[in-house]
Motif scaffolding. Structure first.
Motif, PDB file in Angstrom:
ATOM      1  N   PRO A   1       0.714  -1.286   0.047  1.00  0.00           N
ATOM      2  CA  PRO A   1       0.040  -0.084   0.055  1.00  0.00           C
ATOM      3  C   PRO A   1       0.917   1.084  -0.044  1.00  0.00           C
ATOM      4  N   ALA A   2       1.967   1.192   0.705  1.00  0.00           N
ATOM      5  CA  ALA A   2       2.805   2.545   0.663  1.00  0.00           C
ATOM      6  C   ALA A   2       3.540   2.546  -0.791  1.00  0.00           C
ATOM      7  N   SER A   3       3.865   1.488  -1.275  1.00  0.00           N
ATOM      8  CA  SER A   3       4.315   1.990  -2.727  1.00  0.00           C
ATOM      9  C   SER A   3       3.478   2.376  -3.449  1.00  0.00           C
ATOM     10  N   GLU A   4       2.087   1.781  -3.584  1.00  0.00           N
ATOM     11  CA  GLU A   4       1.081   2.299  -4.384  1.00  0.00           C
ATOM     12  C   GLU A   4       0.830   3.859  -4.059  1.00  0.00           C
ATOM     13  N   ARG A   5       0.865   4.165  -2.607  1.00  0.00           N
ATOM     14  CA  ARG A   5       0.621   5.816  -2.549  1.00  0.00           C
ATOM     15  C   ARG A   5       1.936   6.585  -2.949  1.00  0.00           C
ATOM     16  N   ILE A   6       3.065   6.073  -2.840  1.00  0.00           N
ATOM     17  CA  ILE A   6       4.264   6.795  -3.499  1.00  0.00           C
ATOM     18  C   ILE A   6       3.876   6.970  -5.108  1.00  0.00           C
ATOM     19  N   VAL A   7       3.527   6.018  -5.580  1.00  0.00           N
ATOM     20  CA  VAL A   7       3.363   5.975  -7.121  1.00  0.00           C
ATOM     21  C   VAL A   7       2.171   6.999  -7.423  1.00  0.00           C
ATOM     22  N   ALA A   8       1.365   7.162  -6.560  1.00  0.00           N
ATOM     23  CA  ALA A   8       0.066   7.850  -6.843  1.00  0.00           C
ATOM     24  C   ALA A   8       0.790   9.325  -6.582  1.00  0.00           C
ATOM     25  N   ALA A   9       1.381   9.615  -5.724  1.00  0.00           N
ATOM     26  CA  ALA A   9       1.800  11.092  -5.338  1.00  0.00           C
ATOM     27  C   ALA A   9       2.736  11.493  -6.416  1.00  0.00           C
ATOM     28  N   LEU A  10       3.536  10.641  -6.847  1.00  0.00           N
ATOM     29  CA  LEU A  10       4.320  11.119  -8.084  1.00  0.00           C
ATOM     30  C   LEU A  10       3.706  11.337  -9.291  1.00  0.00           C
ATOM     31  N   ALA A  11       2.698  10.637  -9.421  1.00  0.00           N
ATOM     32  CA  ALA A  11       1.811  10.567 -10.965  1.00  0.00           C
ATOM     33  C   ALA A  11       1.234  12.225 -10.743  1.00  0.00           C
ATOM     34  N   ARG A  12       0.774  12.603  -9.537  1.00  0.00           N
ATOM     35  CA  ARG A  12       0.333  14.084  -9.118  1.00  0.00           C
ATOM     36  C   ARG A  12       1.421  15.126  -9.703  1.00  0.00           C
ATOM     37  N   LEU A  13       2.777  14.483  -9.547  1.00  0.00           N
ATOM     38  CA  LEU A  13       3.663  15.565 -10.229  1.00  0.00           C
ATOM     39  C   LEU A  13       4.013  15.548 -11.541  1.00  0.00           C
ATOM     40  N   GLY A  14       3.246  14.481 -12.314  1.00  0.00           N
ATOM     41  CA  GLY A  14       3.747  14.341 -13.696  1.00  0.00           C
ATOM     42  C   GLY A  14       4.555  13.026 -14.007  1.00  0.00           C
ATOM     43  N   GLY A  15       4.678  12.165 -12.931  1.00  0.00           N
ATOM     44  CA  GLY A  15       5.432  11.373 -13.207  1.00  0.00           C
ATOM     45  C   GLY A  15       4.928  10.043 -13.506  1.00  0.00           C
ATOM     46  N   GLU A  16       5.423   9.041 -14.058  1.00  0.00           N
ATOM     47  CA  GLU A  16       4.908   7.534 -14.359  1.00  0.00           C
ATOM     48  C   GLU A  16       6.075   6.616 -14.169  1.00  0.00           C
ATOM     49  N   LEU A  17       5.540   5.382 -13.641  1.00  0.00           N
ATOM     50  CA  LEU A  17       6.567   4.106 -13.540  1.00  0.00           C
ATOM     51  C   LEU A  17       7.057   3.978 -15.087  1.00  0.00           C
ATOM     52  N   ARG A  18       8.545   3.774 -14.754  1.00  0.00           N
ATOM     53  CA  ARG A  18       9.269   3.515 -16.144  1.00  0.00           C
ATOM     54  C   ARG A  18       9.021   2.034 -16.484  1.00  0.00           C
ATOM     55  N   ALA A  19       8.775   1.542 -17.367  1.00  0.00           N
ATOM     56  CA  ALA A  19       8.573   0.120 -17.827  1.00  0.00           C
ATOM     57  C   ALA A  19      10.025  -0.418 -17.821  1.00  0.00           C
TER      58      ALA A  19
END
Length: 828
Positions: free
Chosen positions: A810-828
């Motif tokens: 859950p913590a990892s998912e929250r981190i990804v969501a927070a970074l998405a709000r900054l315009g980021g996305e997970l790198r494949a």
């Protein structure tokens, strides 16, 4: 202060040699800086002789061959001496330098031939024996014409009659002891220090009178009694101006004074004896016979005895006659009323002046004299009548003057000394040793204090000359201790009374910060707090930059040090340039020091006036810490051919070392611009949202101005940084459970700072995330323009269990969501 030992022994003559006297005076507080010699060398080779005959030299018109009776001083009784003095004649008693004598300049006297005639010595002039100035006309010293204490005997040592040789003590007199600027004051110190007898005060007999001086002779008006507490004057008539006797001239020369004429020499002699300056007026040149002591008018001028015309201001005190100023009070007399060869009537002025005012006038006019050096230290009004008494004796004896009845005396004595109780128990407590009350009383009496027994010690009244210096019991204890012998005091520690010294929390934090930098291999630099006016231009500061408005030093050592620095960077760059010019290009420096800034009121006061000068009021100070790195961070080795260079990130590492040592939370770097830093490699240092300094790489133009290859630097407001520090350590229990590590690669817009990414990750993850850092940065075409990949290393840990993937998901998912709000996305 130069004190001829021969003169000093007239008043106090302990059975000690000059080295022992020097040691005793120095150990009791009257420091002897040096011991000089004045006069002839080997005085035993100077004797009294009688000229039996003086015949013309056969081969020289201006020389005479003299037969001189030397009595027992010569084996043959007579000597042949060739002399060129115009006044040598048979029958005269003269001063003779025998072969082996050494003249004051160091020239030896030897047997030699002069124009074919053997000469066995030298018949001396007064100036050749340092008994007169250079203007004695070249004539020899004729002892018959002198008034001497003893009848000259042929063959007797000349030193028994005249002071032809003496040691001279050069004293360093402290500002609280103006009484030691007189020979008798030093004699009293020597008397107290050695127990040797002290001669009566030279002013104990006064041949003048204290009644009113007839108004038709002279009048005095004092308009500023606050600056002239006492003014005394006497009139002398029938004054015969001429040279001073050799004994007086010799003492003046030994003390560093130039003989002029008997009246002027008397004033200088009395000043050197009593420490009280005097001034002689030619009464017939005093307009109206009326002297007025007043403040000068702004712009008023007076020509002083040194031939200079000086312009005065309203705070300078003058002595004026009916035509205007005739001398500057306490500094120097005027040429208009100067005593000269035609003088027949003398008005002798002895006054007391306000010390601070004399010091101000001396500094303002750039005029320092023997008189001002004494007045500015503070003399007692009573010293005026002492000096008048001594001067009167000498004027009658040496100038054949008649002293007019009466004395002008405006102001009178100073206030009576306040009694001080000296308690025996307090002496014992302060000094740590027992000094008998009778010994304390003996010491104080020797120093001219009035002391009488009291119930628990002594009741003491200081003499007038020590009234402003000795004002409390501790001062009396110091007098007793220094005369009894400071070397006798045991080495004891003061009573602690439960007190102990510790560093304040702020001091401990400052030391922790410095230790962190030293631990990183930095060296501390100490620079000037002064700066050059050109520094602001060299640092490319804008015209409206507040750091350009440096406070102005009122009395700078030089133009290059005429401002107070507003930042540490200038002194760090100077230190770096000094080292680089000497081949030391790899530098790691830091400096902690005070910087200055003008407050709003100070900025207005600092505005240029019509003359271009600026004030220095309204100055605020703060403590700053600066770091400068240049060149390589490590030495090259076989493993590392190209060591890392000092760049922005090297300075950032030092910043992080500081914040970790001080346990400062909330450190952040924000984009910024500084005129002296690289435009793309500069940041504002913030803690808790407050700006506390800057960091970056040196601008190439600034580096070129200091001839540096480049540098990275930072400067922080140290007080603000410490305000955010944790003074006390917060300890946690050791966690026995292993961390769970995860790596996360996220593609972010290039304009999003890494610090913002890390802050968002920490905030979103919650308590399980113990650490997050960037371990890789990647840019490439496949990511698209304006984007970069940041690889984050995440460390999760719990204090009560071993975490599983399900716990951190859950913590990892929250981190990804927070970074998405900054315009980021997970790198494949």
């Amino acid at each position: 202060m130069r004190v001829p030992l021969e003169w000093l022994r007239e008043y106090c003559a302990p059975a000690l040699d000059v080295d022992a006297i020097e040691e005793r005076l120095t150990m009791t507080g009257t420091k002897v800086e040096a011991v000089h010699h004045h006069g002839v060398g080997n005085p035993d080779r100077f004797v009294v002789g009688r000229v039996v005959a003086a015949e013309p030299h056969p081969d020289a018109d201006r020389l005479r061959v003299c037969r001189v009776d030397l009595g027992m001083a010569n084996d043959d009784g007579e000597a042949t001496i060739v002399c060129g003095a115009p006044n040598v004649a048979g029958g005269q008693l003269v001063a003779v330098a025998l072969p082996g004598a050494v003249m004051p300049g160091g020239a030896p006297i030897e047997r030699r031939k002069l124009r074919g005639v053997a000469s066995e010595g030298m018949i001396c002039a007064a100036s050749e024996l340092a008994l007169a100035g250079d203007g004695d006309g070249g004539g020899i010293l004729v002892l018959d014409e002198l008034t001497l204490d003893a009848e000259p005997e042929i063959g007797a040592p000349l030193a028994q009659l005249l002071p032809i040789s003496t040691a001279v003590l050069e004293l360093e007199v402290t500002s609280n002891r103006p009484d030691c600027l007189g020979v008798y004051g030093v004699a009293r110190e020597l008397h107290a220090a050695t127990g040797a007898a002290l001669a009566p005060e030279p002013w104990h007999e006064d041949e003048g009178s204290s009644g009113e001086l007839p108004i038709e002779l002279a009048r005095v008006t004092v308009e500023c009694p606050d600056l002239c507490p006492r003014f005394s004057a006497r009139v002398f008539e029938g004054v015969a101006i001429g040279p001073s006797p050799p004994w007086l001239a010799a003492r003046l020369l030994a003390a560093g004074q130039r003989p002029i004429n008997n009246v002027v020499d008397i004033t200088n002699y009395v000043m050197l004896l009593t420490a009280q300056p005097l001034h002689a007026f030619d009464l017939d040149r005093v307009s109206g016979g009326h002297l007025t002591v007043r403040r000068a008018h702004d712009g008023e001028q007076v020509q002083t005895l040194d031939g200079q015309t000086r312009t005065l201001d309203a705070e300078t005190v003058v002595i004026a006659d009916d035509e205007g100023p005739t001398s500057i009070a306490g500094l120097m007399g005027g040429a208009r009323s100067e005593v000269g060869p035609e003088t027949a009537r003398v008005l002798l002025e002895v006054a007391n002046w306000n010390g601070p005012n004399i010091h101000r006038a001396s500094w303002s006019l750039g005029l320092r004299s023997e008189a001002s050096a004494r007045f500015e230290k503070g003399l007692a009004p009573e010293q005026c009548v002492w000096a008048q008494a001594v001067a009167t004796q000498l004027m009658i004896a040496l100038c054949r003057a008649r002293v007019a009845p009466g004395t002008i005396d405006v102001g009178g004595d100073g206030p009576p000394s306040r009694p001080i109780r000296l308690r025996d128990a307090r002496v014992r407590e302060i000094l740590g040793i027992e000094i008998a009350v009778t010994r304390q009383e003996e010491i104080l009496h020797a120093l001219d204090f009035h002391a009488e027994p009291a119930g628990d010690g002594l009741d003491v009244r200081p003499p007038p000359v020590r009234r402003e210096d000795v004002t409390r019991e501790a001062d009396l204890i110091e007098e007793v201790a220094r005369i009894d012998g400071l070397e006798k005091l045991p080495a004891t520690l003061p009573k602690r009374r439960g007190a102990y010294g510790v560093l304040s929390p702020e001091q401990r934090l400052r030391r922790r910060a410095l230790d962190a930098l030293v631990g990183r291999g930095l060296y501390e630099s100490v620079g000037w707090t002064f700066a050059s006016p050109a520094l602001a231009d060299r640092l490319r500061l804008a015209d409206d930059d507040p750091r350009r408005m440096a406070p102005v030093v009122e009395n700078p050592l030089s133009e290059e040090q005429s401002r107070l620095r507003t930042m540490l960077l200038g002194s760090l760059l100077d230190t770096a340039a000094h080292n680089v010019s000497r081949g030391l290009a790899d530098l790691r420096l830091f400096e902690v020091g005070t910087v200055f800034a003008l407050t709003p009121d100070g900025a207005r006061a600092n505005a240029p006036d019509a003359s271009g000068a600026r004030g220095e009021t309204g100055v605020a100070e703060r403590r700053s810490l600066g770091v400068l790195l240049s060149g390589r961070l490590d030495e090259p080795s076989w493993r590392v051919a190209e060591p890392a260079m000092a760049d922005f990130f090297a300075a950032k590492a030092m910043l992080e070392a500081l914040t970790r040592a001080l346990r400062v939370d909330g450190l952040a770097l924000a984009p910024a611009r500084q005129p002296f830093l690289h435009t793309a490699r500069t940041a504002d240092v913030q803690v808790g949202g407050e700006s506390i300094g800057w960091i970056g790489e040196l601008h190439p133009l600034v580096a070129q101005a200091w001839e540096l290859p480049g540098a990275s630097c930072l400067e922080l407001d140290l007080d603000r940084l410490i305000a955010h520090a944790q003074a006390r350590r917060a300890y946690e229990d050791l966690i026995g459970y292993p961390p769970l590590r995860r790596d996360l690669a996220v593609v972010m817009p290039a304009g999003v700072p890494a610090a913002e990414v890390l802050a968002a990750a920490r905030e979103a993850a919650g308590e399980l995330l113990r650490d997050v850092r960037v371990f890789d940065v990647y840019t490439g075409q496949q990511l698209g323009p304006g984007r970069r990949s940041l690889a984050l290393a995440l460390s999760f840990r719990a204090s009560d269990r071993t975490l599983s993937d399900d716990d951190v998901a859950p913590a990892s998912e929250r981190i990804v969501a927070a970074l998405a709000r900054l315009g980021g996305e997970l790198r494949a």
